[in-house]
Design a protein around this motif. Structure first.
Motif: not given
Length: 337
Positions: A206-219
């Motif tokens: 919604g803010a026009g920011i690309q979703v980067d899967d490298a920034l998603i980690e399972a905790g």
């Protein structure tokens, strides 16, 4: 037709053991009791001498089936449930599943074997086999599903809007100028994690920011996993300036790890949690988080369960309670550059 002898053979115990599990479960070891209850639950066996009176027989026990009873989030929910249960003449038994489906089914089978009158289910799986052509009210004991919403129409449920809550949290970080926003998630397959991930992605897109899967980690809602996730995220060449944790306990692990790495919070990196557990306000720095109405969740669970315990048929209900964004000291403007 299944009987005690067939149950005994399937559970690899004697018929007398099956009888004791049904009538005097306290006389049977936990291991053998679980073996028998698993078979009873799987087969849908109802002792013939109980017949239609099974549902009318009262134990005045309720069982809360919970993935982790030690969680700081679960404590206020359990306390609210127990308070109302006691006011209405019921005792609350806690079933700590430790994420094991076999334990979920074992605790659920307590209602079939007259050890509990109703179930409060906080797991993502329904621990009963369901016939899609038969109404749920004719197959299940009195039951309410909360927090981890099971995708099955007809169940009474209590939750918050996890998608909207996560979207609001990430939008707040975006409003502070953050664009490299990481997410440390819960268990990847859990409904709460999936919904919070949706909200996270909605806000970024919604803010026009690309979703980067490298920034998603399972905790995985765990302290050690959150520490490892934090170190992995912060080792990236273009590291995040904000980290959104899907629970406060993971956020506190994240805070401790960042301190250990010599990073300033929020000057170098902002940290956000989810839940607003009692410790969130008192860690350093005080944690910005999404508040869930934990006590109200417990109250609503009992308000949906009590009518069923008094003979009312189970009815579909999806009770969505409000969340709140709690802004504290762990978040701040994105660092320049």
């Amino acid at each position: 037709m299944t009987g005690i002898i067939e149950i005994a053979k399937a559970a690899n115990v004697s018929p007398s053991t099956v009888s004791r599990v049904i009538h005097n479960p306290e006389l049977v070891s936990e291991e053998k009791r679980n073996q028998v209850l698993e078979v009873i639950n799987r087969t849908g066996y109802t002792p013939s001498n109980l017949g239609a009176g099974l549902r009318k027989a009262k134990t005045n026990n309720l069982v809360a089936i919970i993935p982790d009873v030690t969680s700081a989030f679960n404590y206020p929910v359990i306390r609210a449930i127990e308070s109302i249960a006691l006011e209405n003449g019921y005792s609350l038994l806690l079933g700590d599943t430790q994420e094991l489906e076999s334990r979920e089914r074992s605790f659920a089978a307590m209602a079939r074997s007259r050890q509990a009158d109703g179930i409060l289910l906080f797991c993502a799986n329904l621990p009963f086999d369901i016939d899609p052509d038969t109404p749920l009210s004719e197959q299940l004991p009195p039951l309410v599903n909360a927090c981890e919403a099971i995708d099955l129409p007809g169940l009474p449920k209590v939750n918050i809007d996890n998608v909207a809550a996560a979207e609001e949290a990430v939008n707040y970080l975006i409003s502070l100028g953050h664009k490299r926003i990481a997410a440390i998630t819960g268990h990847v397959k859990s409904p709460s994690t999936q919904d919070r991930l949706k909200g996270y992605r909605y806000a970024l897109r919604g803010a026009g920011i690309q979703v980067d899967d490298a920034l998603i980690e399972a905790g995985n809602y765990g302290l050690k996993d959150a520490e490892q996730a934090t170190r992995k995220l912060m080792s990236q060449p273009n590291r995040p300036t904000a980290i959104f944790n899907f629970s406060d306990e993971m956020a506190m692990s994240c805070l401790a790890t960042l301190h250990d790495m010599g990073l300033r919070i929020p000057e170098d990196v902002s940290v956000m949690g989810f839940d607003d557990i009692s410790y969130a306000e008192y860690c350093y720095p005080a944690l910005t988080t999404v508040a869930q109405p934990m006590t109200e969740i417990g109250i609503e669970c009992m308000e949906l369960l009590l009518p069923q315990l008094n003979g009312k048929k189970m009815e579909a209900c999806n009770k969505i309670l409000p969340h709140r964004l709690m802004i504290r000291k762990s978040t701040g403007p994105a660092p320049a550059g």
